[in-house]
Write a protein that holds these residues in place. Structure first.
Motif, PDB file in Angstrom:
ATOM      1  N   UNK A   1       2.757 -13.078 -18.744  1.00 28.61           N
ATOM      2  CA  UNK A   1       2.431 -11.809 -19.398  1.00 28.61           C
ATOM      3  C   UNK A   1       1.197 -11.958 -20.280  1.00 28.61           C
ATOM      4  N   UNK A   2       0.324 -10.982 -20.258  1.00 26.03           N
ATOM      5  CA  UNK A   2      -0.790 -10.824 -21.199  1.00 26.03           C
ATOM      6  C   UNK A   2      -1.581 -12.119 -21.393  1.00 26.03           C
ATOM      7  N   UNK A   3      -2.102 -12.652 -20.303  1.00 26.18           N
ATOM      8  CA  UNK A   3      -2.867 -13.906 -20.378  1.00 26.18           C
ATOM      9  C   UNK A   3      -4.091 -13.765 -21.277  1.00 26.18           C
ATOM     10  N   UNK A   4      -4.668 -12.571 -21.356  1.00 30.58           N
ATOM     11  CA  UNK A   4      -5.874 -12.384 -22.150  1.00 30.58           C
ATOM     12  C   UNK A   4      -5.622 -12.415 -23.651  1.00 30.58           C
ATOM     13  N   UNK A   5      -4.357 -12.398 -24.055  1.00 33.10           N
ATOM     14  CA  UNK A   5      -4.062 -12.466 -25.482  1.00 33.10           C
ATOM     15  C   UNK A   5      -4.075 -13.884 -26.020  1.00 33.10           C
ATOM     16  N   UNK A   6      -4.142 -14.875 -25.152  1.00 30.74           N
ATOM     17  CA  UNK A   6      -3.993 -16.260 -25.588  1.00 30.74           C
ATOM     18  C   UNK A   6      -5.295 -16.820 -26.165  1.00 30.74           C
ATOM     19  N   UNK A   7      -5.138 -17.781 -27.041  1.00 34.65           N
ATOM     20  CA  UNK A   7      -6.267 -18.411 -27.726  1.00 34.65           C
ATOM     21  C   UNK A   7      -7.138 -19.168 -26.737  1.00 34.65           C
ATOM     22  N   UNK A   8      -6.498 -19.881 -25.794  1.00 33.12           N
ATOM     23  CA  UNK A   8      -7.219 -20.652 -24.778  1.00 33.12           C
ATOM     24  C   UNK A   8      -6.498 -20.463 -23.441  1.00 33.12           C
ATOM     25  N   UNK A   9      -6.773 -19.389 -22.725  1.00 31.38           N
ATOM     26  CA  UNK A   9      -6.028 -19.098 -21.496  1.00 31.38           C
ATOM     27  C   UNK A   9      -6.067 -20.213 -20.463  1.00 31.38           C
ATOM     28  N   UNK A  10      -7.255 -20.773 -20.218  1.00 31.78           N
ATOM     29  CA  UNK A  10      -7.344 -21.817 -19.193  1.00 31.78           C
ATOM     30  C   UNK A  10      -6.545 -23.053 -19.608  1.00 31.78           C
ATOM     31  N   UNK A  11      -6.634 -23.453 -20.872  1.00 37.65           N
ATOM     32  CA  UNK A  11      -5.883 -24.624 -21.335  1.00 37.65           C
ATOM     33  C   UNK A  11      -4.384 -24.372 -21.221  1.00 37.65           C
ATOM     34  N   UNK A  12      -3.975 -23.138 -21.502  1.00 36.22           N
ATOM     35  CA  UNK A  12      -2.557 -22.798 -21.361  1.00 36.22           C
ATOM     36  C   UNK A  12      -2.118 -22.938 -19.908  1.00 36.22           C
ATOM     37  N   UNK A  13      -2.919 -22.422 -18.983  1.00 33.95           N
ATOM     38  CA  UNK A  13      -2.546 -22.472 -17.574  1.00 33.95           C
ATOM     39  C   UNK A  13      -2.523 -23.904 -17.051  1.00 33.95           C
ATOM     40  N   UNK A  14      -3.424 -24.740 -17.548  1.00 33.54           N
ATOM     41  CA  UNK A  14      -3.385 -26.156 -17.182  1.00 33.54           C
ATOM     42  C   UNK A  14      -2.071 -26.796 -17.651  1.00 33.54           C
ATOM     43  N   UNK A  15      -1.682 -26.479 -18.892  1.00 27.69           N
ATOM     44  CA  UNK A  15      -0.433 -27.025 -19.423  1.00 27.69           C
ATOM     45  C   UNK A  15       0.768 -26.496 -18.647  1.00 27.69           C
ATOM     46  N   UNK A  16       0.699 -25.216 -18.257  1.00 28.73           N
ATOM     47  CA  UNK A  16       1.811 -24.619 -17.513  1.00 28.73           C
ATOM     48  C   UNK A  16       1.935 -25.262 -16.137  1.00 28.73           C
ATOM     49  N   UNK A  17       0.804 -25.496 -15.477  1.00 22.92           N
ATOM     50  CA  UNK A  17       0.846 -26.130 -14.153  1.00 22.92           C
ATOM     51  C   UNK A  17       1.390 -27.554 -14.257  1.00 22.92           C
ATOM     52  N   UNK A  18       1.038 -28.231 -15.320  1.00 17.72           N
ATOM     53  CA  UNK A  18       1.554 -29.590 -15.523  1.00 17.72           C
ATOM     54  C   UNK A  18       3.055 -29.566 -15.779  1.00 17.72           C
ATOM     55  N   UNK A  19       3.504 -28.570 -16.559  1.00 17.08           N
ATOM     56  CA  UNK A  19       4.933 -28.467 -16.874  1.00 17.08           C
ATOM     57  C   UNK A  19       5.741 -27.968 -15.688  1.00 17.08           C
ATOM     58  N   UNK A  20       5.113 -27.097 -14.875  1.00 18.68           N
ATOM     59  CA  UNK A  20       5.812 -26.504 -13.731  1.00 18.68           C
ATOM     60  C   UNK A  20       4.992 -26.700 -12.458  1.00 18.68           C
ATOM     61  N   UNK A  21       4.827 -27.947 -12.028  1.00 18.06           N
ATOM     62  CA  UNK A  21       4.026 -28.180 -10.821  1.00 18.06           C
ATOM     63  C   UNK A  21       4.699 -27.566  -9.597  1.00 18.06           C
ATOM     64  N   UNK A  22       3.896 -27.149  -8.661  1.00 14.18           N
ATOM     65  CA  UNK A  22       4.413 -26.590  -7.406  1.00 14.18           C
ATOM     66  C   UNK A  22       5.256 -25.340  -7.625  1.00 14.18           C
ATOM     67  N   UNK A  23       4.954 -24.592  -8.690  1.00 20.28           N
ATOM     68  CA  UNK A  23       5.656 -23.340  -8.959  1.00 20.28           C
ATOM     69  C   UNK A  23       4.681 -22.179  -8.814  1.00 20.28           C
ATOM     70  N   UNK A  24       5.015 -21.264  -7.935  1.00 21.97           N
ATOM     71  CA  UNK A  24       4.177 -20.075  -7.710  1.00 21.97           C
ATOM     72  C   UNK A  24       3.952 -19.358  -9.042  1.00 21.97           C
ATOM     73  N   UNK A  25       2.675 -19.085  -9.356  1.00 28.86           N
ATOM     74  CA  UNK A  25       2.331 -18.499 -10.649  1.00 28.86           C
ATOM     75  C   UNK A  25       1.282 -17.407 -10.487  1.00 28.86           C
ATOM     76  N   UNK A  26       1.556 -16.250 -11.073  1.00 35.24           N
ATOM     77  CA  UNK A  26       0.563 -15.175 -11.139  1.00 35.24           C
ATOM     78  C   UNK A  26       0.425 -14.746 -12.591  1.00 35.24           C
ATOM     79  N   UNK A  27      -0.744 -14.207 -12.916  1.00 37.01           N
ATOM     80  CA  UNK A  27      -1.021 -13.803 -14.291  1.00 37.01           C
ATOM     81  C   UNK A  27      -1.264 -12.307 -14.352  1.00 37.01           C
TER      82      UNK A  27
END
Length: 955
Positions: A342-368
């Motif tokens: 939800x609301x990816x544009x509200x985050x302080x560092x969107x790309x860094x967040x998504x990198x952390x999310x992919x690391x935490x949830x590898x191989x998990x389908x993700x849309x923003x």
């Protein structure tokens, strides 16, 4: 994540075949979903796409007001009932796409993390959890977070006795109606000093209970000397336990406690009590304030401008971990198979967040959830996601059915009727300036003070004043052409630079006297300093850039979606999230290029035509696009209806209401959402009035949320009551309904085309709850009404039983009002995706070049995967293809229009919608491809297609 052609992904990642959005709530919890899951499985849905399931504020209707991300919301079910539901879901080979909220939580007494901050201040483990500026430059906000929930001003609330002090279970609380916050533990001493005064002369100094009270007071006074957080927790637990024990066992202590509380907040406040309570409140880590204060002075980041949603610092590792712990566990257990951010544009560092999310949830389908500028902006291709929630598809598909050649005539009609000549871009900038001045001034001040202090320390910037830099920031933000850029420590991308340069250039054209200040802003945003900065200054400059970007997104949303879209009313179907109302239609080639890019870069992104945030239902938009085909008739009828209703307009002062712009929007909204059945008119009238009030407040022309003009609203609603009444509005309805019915009938074909396009095009088709039947809803909360799944289940059973009968399909097309035709096309198209998943998921994309007399009215494409091929064809601009009493099918509509078939594709084809088969060589005649239905979805697999033959795709 951008993918190679063919969309190859990790073998462990589940890519949905299709998704179905459900708005969970108390009435539609996990147990109630059991039969719905069965229905959706039969419909052909691949994955359920669920609104947030984490613990939300009691009574939440949407789930985004999270109070504990680590627990399942008990109002919609227990962990056990969720586990049972997941067994049901997975037994049907379905997945679960879960909406996750990383940006904010509810500012509420149920938020135990925030309450812990209020109780323990800097000693709380959650002190840095929320995005609070504790060291604010304003003394009244320093080390105290604003609590902007008072109806009257603070002093008035005190005088009225509305702010109350209470004691419960060993703890002291301060309340303002439903808002209830704990006192800081240190401030207990202020209250207990009053208690001690009352009992000192009445109890022996060696009385055990008196000694316990003294022990509590001593402990409170020395909390600061606690060696660590654990010791403080022990001491706090001791304080509360002893106070609770004394209050329960010693009546005199309890009486003294009650009298002391009454001294702070009596029913009839006195000067002494007001001073006592004000002093106590000044010792808290929150500061009660009138709700409007947040618009001008604030030290916490909100979700947009919603005071009771407080943002979290998801960029901190410990916050990220706590927010995602439950979701990670459910993914690890195989229950959740996909994530929607939800609301990816509200985050302080969107790309860094998504990198952390992919690391935490590898191989998990993700849309923003990301809103892209129509035709101008692409999702960053290096983001580790599968795509967006599909606003871009919604916008482009709507534009496809809007004829560009009507632009001038439709614009002239709008301007002549309203007597407004509006530049869309200039009006949008005005609305953004209004929002930033009236709703986000406090947020603006934060970044203005940051850059001003930086300028003051740098040799090239000491002459920059706070006044000038603030004006320059307002202009730069108002001129920003997209929701936000994504500059981080590694510098701007070419796209970032493009948006920033455009914003500054436009700002300089508008305010040339602030060219120097605007140049400073550009330098900071792009990292182009004239000399190397000290480490502390570099960190503050980067913080400014990130904060600027966090602010530009909400400003665009509030200025466009929640204001401009209710003011610029030329064609309401274009006033939609992700769309650009200044554009009026696209040609077929532009939509083809959009879909080809989707296949190349984002083959697994969502294709949406309706969301819970949409401004109107997908079929209402489809109807209004028909209106765009008939500008002359629309202009004529608009004048006639206005003349008929002129005498029904009441006055507010000297103004007849509604004004011309609002009246214009009223007629369009009525055309778009008028119900199919007469028995629904009464309820529709009330829903329409509620919609009009919301639209008026969002427009902020004559009313608003902060200052509702109830007289204006009441008089406009009286006008609506009259024109929609069968007796008083007879003349209007007699003139209106024939045209409305014509628009509605033509709109059916646009609606069915949308279904086929989103199902067959590259991407994952997403269906919003209930939209498999006609969706003529208004903006929320209207579009979140309960769905009658029992009715849909019955109709689907009928379709599965009779769908292979040509006579039944003819009946569906003859009785479009009941919506079965849409359910039929949806079901058949989804079944085809299930039967040929790789063809739909990864098949190539090629535009179809039509030839013949009706080429301007056909849009289609070919997709291929190995020996499997599909052809999708839909009609456009149907008012020139057939009369409203006919369907655009067969030779009468299509004549000799055809599509070329290369030799490799000549042969046997089968219709996924009807089960009919055809053998075509060299040419595909549209009069045959759409002989029975107004949309076409044909499949050739090199062999007989199992499940489609003889209509068996319906099961």
């Amino acid at each position: 994540m951008a993918v190679e052609v063919g969309g190859l992904k990790s073998l462990d990642m589940r890519i949905p075949v299709s998704t179905y959005r459900l708005q969970l709530r108390k009435e539609l919890g996990f147990a109630a979903l059991e039969p719905v899951v069965a229905y959706l499985g039969d419909l052909g849905i691949g994955d359920i796409y669920a609104s947030p399931i984490t613990r939300a504020r009691t009574g939440s209707s949407h789930g985004y007001d999270v109070v504990d991300p680590g627990e399942i919301n008990p109002e919609i079910g227990s962990p056990e009932s969720f586990a049972r539901l997941m067994e049901n879901v997975h037994a049907r080979q379905m997945g679960w796409l879960q909406d996750v909220v990383p940006n904010h939580m509810a500012y509420d007494k149920e938020n135990r993390f925030l309450m812990d901050v209020f109780e323990n201040g800097p000693q709380s483990e959650f002190y840095e959890f929320f995005d609070i500026e504790w060291n604010h430059p304003y003394p009244t906000l320093r080390r105290r977070v604003l609590a902007p929930f008072l109806g009257p001003h603070y002093g008035e609330a005190l005088q009225k006795g509305e702010i109350r002090l209470s004691f419960e279970k060993g703890a002291f609380w301060v309340s303002y109606f439903e808002h209830r916050f704990p006192l800081s533990i240190e401030s207990y001493g202020t209250v207990l000093a009053q208690v001690q005064q009352q009992i000192r002369s009445r109890l022996e100094r060696r009385d055990p209970d008196y000694l316990k009270l003294l022990g509590v007071i001593y402990t409170v006074r020395n909390l600061g000397s606690a060696a660590n957080r654990e010791e403080r927790i022990d001491q706090t637990t001791f304080v509360k336990a002893v106070l609770e024990e004394l209050s329960q066992k010693n009546g005199f202590v309890r009486t003294s406690l009650d009298r002391s509380l009454e001294g702070f907040s009596p029913a009839n406040p006195t000067a002494a009590s007001l001073a006592l309570l004000d002093q106590l409140l000044s010792e808290q880590y929150f500061r009660f304030a009138h709700w409007r204060v947040a618009s001008e002075e604030i030290n916490y980041r909100r979700f947009f401008t919603v005071n009771d949603l407080i943002s979290v610092r998801i960029e901190r590792e410990e916050v990220f971990s706590r927010v995602h712990r439950l979701i990670q566990g459910l993914v690890a257990e195989g229950k959740i198979t996909g994530i929607r951010v939800d609301h990816i544009d509200g985050l302080y560092r969107p790309r860094a967040y998504l990198d952390a999310l992919r690391k935490a949830l590898p191989d998990t389908y993700t849309v923003v959830e990301k809103i892209l500028a129509l035709g101008r902006e692409d999702l960053p291709k290096d983001w580790p996601v599968e795509g967006t929630t599909g606003y871009d598809f919604l916008a482009m598909a709507t534009q496809l059915f809007c004829p560009r050649e009507s632009t001038e005539a439709f614009t002239r009609c709008y301007e002549d009727f309203t007597r407004l000549e509006q530049s869309y871009s200039r009006l949008l900038r005005e609305k953004k300036r209004f929002v930033i001045g009236r709703r986000l001034a406090g947020d603006l001040d934060r970044i203005a003070l940051m850059i001003h202090s930086l300028c003051a320390r740098l040799w090239f910037g000491p002459d920059v004043t706070i006044y000038a830099i603030r004006r320059a920031l307002v202009e730069a933000l108002s001129c920003f052409p997209v929701y936000r850029s994504y500059v981080d420590a590694d510098g701007p991308s070419p796209e970032d630079r493009r948006w920033i340069d455009e914003a500054i250039q436009t700002s300089e054209e508008n305010l040339p006297q602030l060219r120097a200040e605007l140049e400073f802003i550009r330098r900071f945003l792009l990292g182009e300093m004239p000399h190397e900065l000290a480490e502390e200054d570099r960190a503050q400059a980067l913080d400014f850039v990130r904060r600027f970007q966090q602010l530009s997104g909400p400003l665009m949303a509030k200025g466009s979606e929640d204001c401009q879209f209710y003011v610029y009313n030329r064609l309401l179907s274009l006033n939609e999230v992700g769309n650009d109302p200044s554009r009026f239609g696209i040609d077929a080639e532009e939509f083809h290029q959009f879909l080809r890019d989707r296949w190349l870069h984002w083959p697994h992104t969502l294709n949406a035509t309706m969301t819970h945030d949409a401004k109107r239902g997908e079929d209402a938009r489809a109807r209004l696009c028909v209106l765009a085909e008939l500008p002359e008739e629309w202009a004529l009828l608009l004048g006639r209806w206005s003349k008929i209703n002129a005498g029904k307009k009441p006055k507010v002062g000297d103004l007849s209401v509604p004004d011309a712009n609002a009246e214009y929007a009223i007629y369009q909204a009525l055309l778009g959402s008028w119900p199919w059945k007469n028995e629904e008119i009464e309820g529709f009238r009330e829903r329409f009035k509620a919609y009009f009030i919301k639209a008026s407040r969002e427009a902020r022309s004559f009313s608003g949320w902060q200052n509702p003009n109830r007289l204006y609203e009441e008089r406009c609603c009286a006008f609506l009551d009259q024109i929609l009444d069968w007796d008083q509005g007879k003349q209007f309805l007699t003139a209106f309904l024939p045209f409305q019915q014509k628009i509605a009938r033509y709109g059916v074909y646009n609606s069915l085309s949308q279904v086929v396009l989103k199902t067959a095009a590259p991407g994952v088709p997403d269906f919003y709850q209930g939209t498999e039947l006609w969706d003529l809803s208004f903006v929320d909360p209207d579009n979140r009404r309960p769905v009658d799944f029992s009715l849909r289940r019955e109709l689907l059973a009928e379709i599965r039983g009779k769908g292979d009968q040509p006579g039944y399909r003819k009946e569906l097309l003859a009785h479009v009002e009941d919506g079965r035709i849409k359910l039929f096309v949806t079901h058949k198209a989804l079944q085809a995706r299930r039967l040929f998943p790789e063809l739909f998921r990864s098949g190539s994309y090629e535009p179809i070049p039509f030839s013949g007399p009706q080429v301007e009215h056909a849009f289609g494409f070919l997709r291929s995967w190995g020996t499997q091929h599909l052809i999708a064809i839909v009609p456009r601009f149907v008012t020139k293809l057939c009369s409203s009493e006919e369907a655009p099918i067969g030779p009468a509509a299509w004549s000799d229009t055809s599509a070329p078939l290369p030799e490799s594709l000549s042969g046997s084809w089968r219709c996924a919608l009807t089960g009919n088969s055809r053998h075509w060589e060299g040419q595909l005649p549209l009069k045959e491809a759409m002989a029975e239905l107004p949309v076409a979805l044909w499949i050739s697999s090199g062999v007989d297609a199992p499940g489609i033959e003889n209509g068996a795709a319906s099961g």
